[in-house]
Design a protein around this motif. Structure first.
Motif, PDB file in Angstrom:
ATOM      1  N   LYS A 148      56.162 -23.379  31.128  1.00 38.99           N
ATOM      2  CA  LYS A 148      55.839 -22.962  29.620  1.00 38.99           C
ATOM      3  C   LYS A 148      55.115 -21.735  29.642  1.00 38.99           C
ATOM      4  CE  LYS A 148      53.883 -27.885  29.059  1.00 38.99           C
ATOM      5  NZ  LYS A 148      53.938 -28.334  30.427  1.00 38.99           N
ATOM      6  N   HIS A 149      55.126 -20.838  28.643  1.00 44.90           N
ATOM      7  CA  HIS A 149      54.573 -19.493  28.437  1.00 44.90           C
ATOM      8  C   HIS A 149      54.616 -19.358  27.073  1.00 44.90           C
ATOM      9  CE1 HIS A 149      59.184 -18.988  28.161  1.00 44.90           C
ATOM     10  NE2 HIS A 149      59.024 -19.624  29.330  1.00 44.90           N
ATOM     11  N   GLY A 150      53.643 -18.207  26.966  1.00 40.27           N
ATOM     12  CA  GLY A 150      53.310 -17.641  25.669  1.00 40.27           C
ATOM     13  C   GLY A 150      54.307 -16.800  25.504  1.00 40.27           C
ATOM     14  N   ASP A 151      55.004 -16.814  24.192  1.00 36.55           N
ATOM     15  CA  ASP A 151      56.106 -15.742  23.818  1.00 36.55           C
ATOM     16  C   ASP A 151      55.674 -15.283  22.510  1.00 36.55           C
ATOM     17  OD1 ASP A 151      57.558 -16.741  26.077  1.00 36.55           O
ATOM     18  OD2 ASP A 151      58.508 -18.076  25.010  1.00 36.55           O
ATOM     19  N   LEU A 152      55.969 -13.724  22.577  1.00 33.22           N
ATOM     20  CA  LEU A 152      56.068 -12.915  21.084  1.00 33.22           C
ATOM     21  C   LEU A 152      57.116 -13.033  20.237  1.00 33.22           C
ATOM     22  CD1 LEU A 152      53.967 -11.182  19.775  1.00 33.22           C
ATOM     23  CD2 LEU A 152      55.357  -9.316  20.760  1.00 33.22           C
ATOM     24  N   MET A 160      52.907 -15.135  17.872  1.00 32.18           N
ATOM     25  CA  MET A 160      52.909 -16.086  19.541  1.00 32.18           C
ATOM     26  C   MET A 160      53.145 -17.463  19.349  1.00 32.18           C
ATOM     27  SD  MET A 160      52.251 -13.630  22.017  1.00 32.18           S
ATOM     28  CE  MET A 160      51.739 -14.866  23.262  1.00 32.18           C
ATOM     29  N   MET A 161      53.971 -18.035  20.278  1.00 33.81           N
ATOM     30  CA  MET A 161      53.948 -19.401  20.120  1.00 33.81           C
ATOM     31  C   MET A 161      54.026 -19.770  21.846  1.00 33.81           C
ATOM     32  SD  MET A 161      58.101 -20.217  19.249  1.00 33.81           S
ATOM     33  CE  MET A 161      57.930 -21.682  19.876  1.00 33.81           C
ATOM     34  N   VAL A 162      54.047 -21.185  21.827  1.00 32.04           N
ATOM     35  CA  VAL A 162      54.043 -21.317  23.291  1.00 32.04           C
ATOM     36  C   VAL A 162      55.456 -22.103  23.632  1.00 32.04           C
ATOM     37  CG1 VAL A 162      53.118 -22.862  25.138  1.00 32.04           C
ATOM     38  CG2 VAL A 162      51.566 -21.677  23.550  1.00 32.04           C
ATOM     39  N   SER A 163      56.331 -21.707  24.345  1.00 32.18           N
ATOM     40  CA  SER A 163      57.656 -22.258  24.602  1.00 32.18           C
ATOM     41  C   SER A 163      57.357 -23.371  25.631  1.00 32.18           C
ATOM     42  CB  SER A 163      58.797 -21.243  25.138  1.00 32.18           C
ATOM     43  OG  SER A 163      58.976 -20.119  24.195  1.00 32.18           O
ATOM     44  N   ASP A 164      58.246 -24.441  25.720  1.00 27.71           N
ATOM     45  CA  ASP A 164      57.948 -25.486  26.415  1.00 27.71           C
ATOM     46  C   ASP A 164      59.429 -25.807  27.237  1.00 27.71           C
ATOM     47  OD1 ASP A 164      57.117 -27.669  27.785  1.00 27.71           O
ATOM     48  OD2 ASP A 164      57.105 -29.029  26.265  1.00 27.71           O
ATOM     49  N   ASP A 165      59.281 -26.744  28.219  1.00 27.70           N
ATOM     50  CA  ASP A 165      60.655 -26.916  28.689  1.00 27.70           C
ATOM     51  C   ASP A 165      61.629 -25.686  29.126  1.00 27.70           C
ATOM     52  OD1 ASP A 165      62.809 -28.422  29.564  1.00 27.70           O
ATOM     53  OD2 ASP A 165      64.036 -28.859  27.509  1.00 27.70           O
ATOM     54  N   TYR A 166      60.860 -24.930  29.939  1.00 34.28           N
ATOM     55  CA  TYR A 166      61.537 -23.833  30.489  1.00 34.28           C
ATOM     56  C   TYR A 166      62.001 -22.708  29.388  1.00 34.28           C
ATOM     57  CZ  TYR A 166      61.254 -26.231  34.845  1.00 34.28           C
ATOM     58  OH  TYR A 166      60.643 -26.814  35.908  1.00 34.28           O
ATOM     59  N   GLY A 167      61.220 -22.708  28.295  1.00 31.64           N
ATOM     60  CA  GLY A 167      61.799 -21.831  27.165  1.00 31.64           C
ATOM     61  C   GLY A 167      62.812 -22.400  26.187  1.00 31.64           C
ATOM     62  N   ALA A 168      63.331 -23.606  26.529  1.00 33.11           N
ATOM     63  CA  ALA A 168      64.420 -23.766  25.666  1.00 33.11           C
ATOM     64  C   ALA A 168      63.973 -24.638  24.532  1.00 33.11           C
ATOM     65  CB  ALA A 168      65.204 -25.201  26.372  1.00 33.11           C
ATOM     66  N   ASP A 169      62.592 -25.220  24.318  1.00 29.49           N
ATOM     67  CA  ASP A 169      61.979 -25.643  23.104  1.00 29.49           C
ATOM     68  C   ASP A 169      61.351 -24.566  22.182  1.00 29.49           C
ATOM     69  OD1 ASP A 169      60.619 -27.077  21.272  1.00 29.49           O
ATOM     70  OD2 ASP A 169      59.229 -27.976  22.669  1.00 29.49           O
ATOM     71  N   MET A 170      61.804 -24.503  21.137  1.00 29.35           N
ATOM     72  CA  MET A 170      61.212 -23.313  20.248  1.00 29.35           C
ATOM     73  C   MET A 170      60.385 -24.119  18.893  1.00 29.35           C
ATOM     74  SD  MET A 170      61.840 -20.673  22.090  1.00 29.35           S
ATOM     75  CE  MET A 170      61.404 -19.242  21.111  1.00 29.35           C
ATOM     76  N   ASP A 174      53.026 -24.280  17.257  1.00 26.17           N
ATOM     77  CA  ASP A 174      52.294 -23.502  16.280  1.00 26.17           C
ATOM     78  C   ASP A 174      52.200 -22.333  16.473  1.00 26.17           C
ATOM     79  OD1 ASP A 174      52.058 -25.880  14.849  1.00 26.17           O
ATOM     80  OD2 ASP A 174      49.917 -26.247  15.283  1.00 26.17           O
ATOM     81  N   CYS A 175      52.298 -21.442  15.517  1.00 27.89           N
ATOM     82  CA  CYS A 175      52.363 -19.967  15.788  1.00 27.89           C
ATOM     83  C   CYS A 175      50.850 -19.388  15.477  1.00 27.89           C
ATOM     84  CB  CYS A 175      53.280 -19.297  14.747  1.00 27.89           C
ATOM     85  SG  CYS A 175      54.851 -19.826  14.856  1.00 27.89           S
ATOM     86  N   VAL A 176      50.459 -18.052  16.099  1.00 29.74           N
ATOM     87  CA  VAL A 176      49.162 -17.384  15.795  1.00 29.74           C
ATOM     88  C   VAL A 176      49.393 -16.116  15.976  1.00 29.74           C
ATOM     89  CG1 VAL A 176      47.941 -19.520  16.621  1.00 29.74           C
ATOM     90  CG2 VAL A 176      48.692 -17.923  18.396  1.00 29.74           C
ATOM     91  N   THR A 177      48.673 -15.251  15.460  1.00 30.53           N
ATOM     92  CA  THR A 177      48.586 -13.936  15.876  1.00 30.53           C
ATOM     93  C   THR A 177      48.213 -13.777  17.367  1.00 30.53           C
ATOM     94  OG1 THR A 177      46.116 -13.433  15.242  1.00 30.53           O
ATOM     95  CG2 THR A 177      47.899 -13.545  13.670  1.00 30.53           C
ATOM     96  N   PRO A 210      45.632 -19.849  11.521  1.00 27.12           N
ATOM     97  CA  PRO A 210      45.334 -18.649  11.161  1.00 27.12           C
ATOM     98  C   PRO A 210      43.914 -18.190  11.946  1.00 27.12           C
ATOM     99  CG  PRO A 210      44.258 -20.212   9.446  1.00 27.12           C
ATOM    100  CD  PRO A 210      45.367 -20.983  10.347  1.00 27.12           C
ATOM    101  N   ALA A 211      43.437 -19.251  12.601  1.00 28.59           N
ATOM    102  CA  ALA A 211      42.233 -18.833  13.650  1.00 28.59           C
ATOM    103  C   ALA A 211      42.028 -20.033  14.821  1.00 28.59           C
ATOM    104  CB  ALA A 211      40.942 -18.587  12.958  1.00 28.59           C
ATOM    105  N   TRP A 212      41.439 -19.807  15.676  1.00 30.24           N
ATOM    106  CA  TRP A 212      41.194 -20.835  16.621  1.00 30.24           C
ATOM    107  C   TRP A 212      39.470 -20.973  16.493  1.00 30.24           C
ATOM    108  CZ3 TRP A 212      43.749 -24.029  19.567  1.00 30.24           C
ATOM    109  CH2 TRP A 212      43.105 -24.856  20.531  1.00 30.24           C
ATOM    110  N   THR A 213      39.534 -22.322  16.140  1.00 31.08           N
ATOM    111  CA  THR A 213      37.895 -22.705  15.750  1.00 31.08           C
ATOM    112  C   THR A 213      37.483 -23.702  16.884  1.00 31.08           C
ATOM    113  OG1 THR A 213      38.747 -24.409  14.272  1.00 31.08           O
ATOM    114  CG2 THR A 213      38.363 -22.341  13.398  1.00 31.08           C
ATOM    115  N   SER A 214      37.856 -24.180  17.593  1.00 33.54           N
ATOM    116  CA  SER A 214      37.551 -25.179  18.791  1.00 33.54           C
ATOM    117  C   SER A 214      36.470 -24.313  19.822  1.00 33.54           C
ATOM    118  CB  SER A 214      38.396 -25.908  19.387  1.00 33.54           C
ATOM    119  OG  SER A 214      39.386 -26.597  18.495  1.00 33.54           O
ATOM    120  N   PRO A 215      35.387 -24.890  19.716  1.00 32.16           N
ATOM    121  CA  PRO A 215      34.355 -23.996  20.641  1.00 32.16           C
ATOM    122  C   PRO A 215      34.796 -24.388  22.077  1.00 32.16           C
ATOM    123  CG  PRO A 215      33.238 -25.765  19.685  1.00 32.16           C
ATOM    124  CD  PRO A 215      34.627 -25.498  19.265  1.00 32.16           C
TER     125      PRO A 215
END
Length: 232
Positions: A148-152, A160-170, A174-177, A210-215
């Motif tokens: 898993k990794h954070g991809d632009l 940015m999104m997080v790819s799963d399964d060695y990058g095969a799962d797109m 969810d997407c964020v700035t 649009p934002a990360w709100t969990s403390p």
């Protein structure tokens, strides 16, 4: 200005919080020196796209940031080399924001670290088919786990999104700035950005967050790691 101007101070405060927790062991912390203007320009030339302002600002302050931590008393089979490739059974807390020259590369897909993102995937993310398409569609910015990794994702306003399964799962992230990605990463103390952050588990279509709100809640993060991650 987003999250990046205060990133180092917030990162160092997060590391101090980790070091003070009785169930946590911090193994390594590395903050790279600022990237040069030449580094930034050549990285943009390599991928044929400008970097988002917040990402450019991040690299202008620190060309790569690394942290690895685990649960005290547990043995892990491998440790991650800063700005290298994580292996199986590494410590579960990892931030591996790669130096700009390593991140902005055309070889991610060939190296099987990033899965094949199709034109229709870009259209779903950005609301329309991209004409022209970006020369490089996606790069890995935060290689925090082997699978898993954070991809632009490049587009009119890269996300940015997080790819799963060695990058095969797109399709299950969810997407964020980039600024929101940093906010999330700090708030969850470098825990898995898929399970503790952006992953939707294929239960719904990806959305823009649009934002990360969990403390921040380190006790909750440690409890999640104790239950969901292993060791030797």
């Amino acid at each position: 200005m987003g999250a990046t101007p205060t990133f180092r101070a917030r990162f160092e405060a997060m590391v101090a919080c980790l070091r003070a927790h009785p169930q946590v062991e911090v193994y390594e912390v590395v903050i790279g020196p600022p990237a040069s203007e030449v580094d930034l320009r050549e990285a943009e030339e390599a991928v044929g796209s400008p970097l988002p302002p917040a990402l450019r600002e991040f690299y202008g302050a620190h060309d790569g940031v690394f942290l690895e931590w685990g649960l005290r008393g547990r043995e892990y089979a491998s440790r991650t080399v800063p700005f290298g490739w994580p292996d199986e059974r590494q410590p579960p807390g990892c931030i591996n924001l790669l130096p700009v020259r390593k991140a902005m590369s055309t070889s991610w897909r060939a190296d099987r670290h990033v899965g094949p993102i199709q034109p229709q995937d870009l259209a779903a993310m950005f609301g329309a088919m991209l004409e022209p398409e970006p020369p490089v569609r996606v790069v890995c910015v935060d290689h925090y786990s082997r699978c898993k990794h954070g991809d632009l994702i490049f587009g009119p306003e890269p996300v940015m999104m997080v790819s799963d399964d060695y990058g095969a799962d797109m399709g299950s992230s969810d997407c964020v700035t980039f600024s929101t990605y940093l906010d999330m990463t700090l708030a969850i103390f470098g825990a898995d950005r898929y399970y503790c952050g952006l992953g939707n588990g294929w239960t719904r279509a990806p959305q823009f967050m649009p934002a990360w709100t969990s403390p921040p809640d380190l006790d909750r993060t440690v409890a999640w790691m104790a239950e969901n991650t292993g060791g030797g």
